[in-house]
Design an enzyme around this catalytic site. Structure first.
Site, mmCIF file in Angstrom:
data_model
loop_
_atom_site.group_PDB
_atom_site.id
_atom_site.type_symbol
_atom_site.label_atom_id
_atom_site.label_comp_id
_atom_site.label_asym_id
_atom_site.label_seq_id
_atom_site.Cartn_x
_atom_site.Cartn_y
_atom_site.Cartn_z
ATOM 1 C CB SER A 86 -0.935 0.008 1.212
ATOM 2 O OG SER A 86 -0.205 0.034 2.420
ATOM 3 C CE LYS A 145 -3.425 1.800 4.825
ATOM 4 N NZ LYS A 145 -3.087 1.252 3.487
#
Length: 724
Positions: free
Chosen positions: A598, A641
């Site tokens: 990611s 996030k």
């Protein structure tokens, strides 16, 4: 093993009338004057089911509203039935699509009816539910694989309620007069075992009374004779010898009483045995060690036999969670028990006297429900898995389920049943229940879905209820739920929040200005804790062939992601990097290191910034995977996030466009941060890099090389997509 008594195989039956339906005129009292060999009662079993007194105790479970008996027992088609509400709590079909409670007209969860049966409390897991219904009907084994808290044990218990209970059996272990180390095993219909034991105890009691009476007579004669002959001391010694002789012989009578190892007399449903983490003795049965093995002080071997979970689960369900944690030998023996339907009991310790004892095969005709996470299949004995798969089903437990009005009503019922099952929590107001369902949406991580990790969601319900109860309130409010979300944070989230605060103290998080070769990346700690993870890049002359050097304890997938990024850099760069080393550092990655891909767009942006000497805006963070052609691919944990970036004081965050529908951030963060979805690395650079003329030239060059030029305007206006 046979249920029929055989004079050549074991002790013959002598008082069968004590375990059959007794006629008033029959003499069903054991005769103490029978031959000296105290023969045990072994009932004839013609194989036909016998209620053994169980039917009257369990009729209530199979009756309808009229009081008539339902011969078919519980209706398995009602497993996971629709939510039921009290009279007056109606469903408004006009608003059910948009209403968080699915149109349920209630002011409190106290108005929602909670089903009595466990099978009706199952929520979601439609595939697993259907398989459990089929497996219960056909007596098939099932293996459930999925995340913790998704309902594996609940479905296993529900399966035990669906199995027929009229076939339950009691299991007795008898003394073997031919070989004391090989006890006999007999099965009788449930409830008959107690009758047999009582019959033996009555006969033993009468025999002991006769012995005591005879002993007293003999001792009296001896003492009278001693007095007459003036040999009182000798008479006392003789009386003592008589007493000890009778006491010793009386032990043999008591030792003939059989051992009822499995008693299902009070069992209202098919047995359910949870053998998760069980050692060999608890799972397979054991024989206790006898420290007094001779001299008349020993305990008969049949009386030291202890049943295992596989024997207690006979005619029921054996549930083993984390199946891979069983040692290989136990798995092999479990496989044998599944195949044969019976398994003898022996001592599990080689140093114990019980290791010399081996009973006849003991019935263990159970339905096995094995469960575990995805890693459970790796250490599971392949032959055991083959047995389950060959004679049953394998099912994967869903983590989420589609968000529908019906499911939202079931989640409202879930809150009510958690309150009822706890017994100490105040019920939830409508606003509080809506907040819990919003949290279920958020925890799913997918647009239009609800989480099925109900154990964790139940923890939130209990914490919120504890808060309300601690303040002596009659109902749990929305504010309690919001406060509970902060208090019920996992260890990872608490560590992440502390980490963010410490970095603020040492100014590790840069949220202003422009810096060359530095990008604020995003990562997830644990399952639901976001954190800002800076990535720095530097280009230096190489003293040999140029190479990419990444530090930060990268795991395999992260290393592969760096290699993919280097392919893009080599393709687009005008400079010859064969003579340069590219250093990539994941700052303060910690002992766990970096895993996953990611951070691909973060690495690419940092390296391109260092190569081209172009600064990167520090008021933004980014997350996203990257293909070798420059396409930005979706990643997990975007909601956590984004919230981590907001907590760190950043203004903007870049996410993959494919993840736009997965964003479910809390309301408090929506106005704090701008969300920018992108689909190509050129969009990332256009947003992240500073210096308009040089940046535009670089982006155009990258577009032409990768062949993914975007004609539309880069999405800067973005904004936070609605979590609904």
């Amino acid at each position: 093993m046979s249920n029929d008594s055989d004079p050549n195989d074991g002790p013959p039956p002598t008082v069968e009338e004590t375990v059959d339906e007794r006629e008033p005129e029959s003499d069903d009292t054991p005769n103490p004057d029978r031959e000296e060999g105290f023969e045990p009662v072994i009932p004839e079993d013609d194989g036909s089911p016998d209620d053994g007194g169980l039917h009257d105790a369990t009729v209530e479970e199979g009756t309808d509203d009229e009081g008539t008996i339902d011969d078919e027992g519980p209706d398995i088609d009602r497993l996971g039935s629709d939510v039921e509400v009290d009279i007056g709590a109606e469903i408004d079909e006009e608003i059910e699509e948009d209403d968080l409670l699915g149109g349920l007209k209630v002011d409190s969860t106290s108005e929602i009816e909670v089903p009595d049966r466990l099978v009706d409390q199952v929520i979601g897991q439609d595939d697993a539910r259907d398989i459990v219904k089929k497996a219960a009907k056909q007596r098939r084994h099932v293996m459930m694989i999925g995340s913790p808290g998704t309902g594996k044990s609940m479905l296993a218990k529900a399966m035990s309620q669906l199995l027929p209970k009229e076939d339950l059996q009691d299991i007795l272990v008898y003394h073997n007069p031919d070989d004391g180390n090989e006890p006999k095993v007999r099965t009788v219909p449930a409830g008959k075992g107690d009758q047999i034991i009582e019959a033996y105890k009555d006969e033993a009691r009468k025999r002991n009374q006769m012995r005591s009476f005879l002993m007293l007579i003999i001792m009296a004669v001896v003492l009278v004779y001693a007095v007459v002959t003036r040999s009182l001391l000798l008479g006392i010694l003789a009386a003592g010898v008589v007493y000890l002789a009778f006491r010793y012989s009386g032990r043999s009578t008591d030792s003939m009483i059989p051992n009822l190892v499995v008693n299902n007399a009070e069992q209202q449903t098919a047995p359910f045995e949870d053998a998760t983490g069980a050692h060999a003795g608890a799972l397979l049965g054991d024989v206790r060690h006898d420290p007094f093995q001779s001299g008349g002080m020993e305990t008969p071997s049949h009386d030291r036999v202890e049943p295992g979970a596989i024997h207690k689960a006979n005619k029921g369900v054996l549930f083993v969670d984390e199946i891979n944690t069983l040692d290989i030998r136990s798995q092999q023996k479990l496989m044998t028990a599944i195949q044969e339907g019976e398994f003898g009991i022996t001592g599990q310790s080689e140093r114990s006297s019980g290791a010399m004892v081996q009973t006849e095969p003991v019935p263990c005709d159970f339905v096995m429900v094995a469960a575990g996470n995805l890693d459970a299949m790796e250490n599971m004995h392949p032959a055991l898995r083959s047995r389950i798969k060959g004679y049953g089903y394998e099912v994967y437990m869903d983590d989420t389920i589609e968000d529908t009005p019906e499911m939202r009503r079931k989640y409202a019922r879930f809150i009510a049943q958690e309150v009822e099952n706890d017994g100490r929590l105040p019920h939830f107001t409508r606003d509080a229940a809506e907040e819990v369902i919003l949290e279920a949406k958020r925890r799913s991580g997918r647009k239009g879905h609800l989480t099925l990790e109900l154990r964790n969601l139940g923890g939130l319900v209990r914490v919120a209820g504890d808060i309300a109860r601690g303040e002596d309130r009659d109902e749990t409010t929305r504010d309690d739920v919001i406060q509970a979300k902060r208090r019920s944070r996992g260890i990872e989230q608490q560590l992440a929040d502390n980490y963010i605060e410490r970095r603020k103290d040492y100014e590790m998080t840069v949220s202003e200005g422009d810096v060359v070769g530095r990008v604020n990346g995003l990562a997830v700690m644990g399952e639901d804790s976001g954190i800002v993870l800076p990535v720095m890049a530097e280009v230096a002359p190489s003293q040999g062939p140029g190479k990419v050097i990444a530090t930060g304890k990268l795991q395999e997938m992260a290393e592969e992601a760096v290699q993919n990024v280097s392919a893009i850099i080599k393709k687009f760069s005008d400079e010859d990097i064969s003579e340069k080393d590219i250093h990539i550092q994941f700052v303060q990655a910690g002992q766990q290191g970096v895993d996953g891909d990611s951070a691909s767009i973060t690495v690419a942006t940092a390296v391109i910034s260092a190569l081209e000497d172009m600064p990167v805006a520090q008021d933004l963070a980014m997350t996203g995977s990257l293909s070798v052609r420059g396409d930005v691919l979706p990643v997990g944990g975007v909601t956590h996030k984004i919230e981590a970036a907001a907590k760190a004081g950043l203004d903007r965050v870049i996410i993959p466009k494919a993840n736009e529908q997965d964003v479910m951030i809390e309301d408090e963060y929506k106005d704090q941060i701008e969300i920018i979805p992108v689909s190509h690395i050129s969009e990332v650079l256009d947003v992240a890099l500073a210096g308009e003329p040089d940046k535009d030239s670089l982006v155009d060059r990258l577009k032409s090389i990768t062949g993914s030029a975007l004609e539309h305007d880069i999405g800067r206006s973005g904004g936070s997509p609605s979590p609904q």
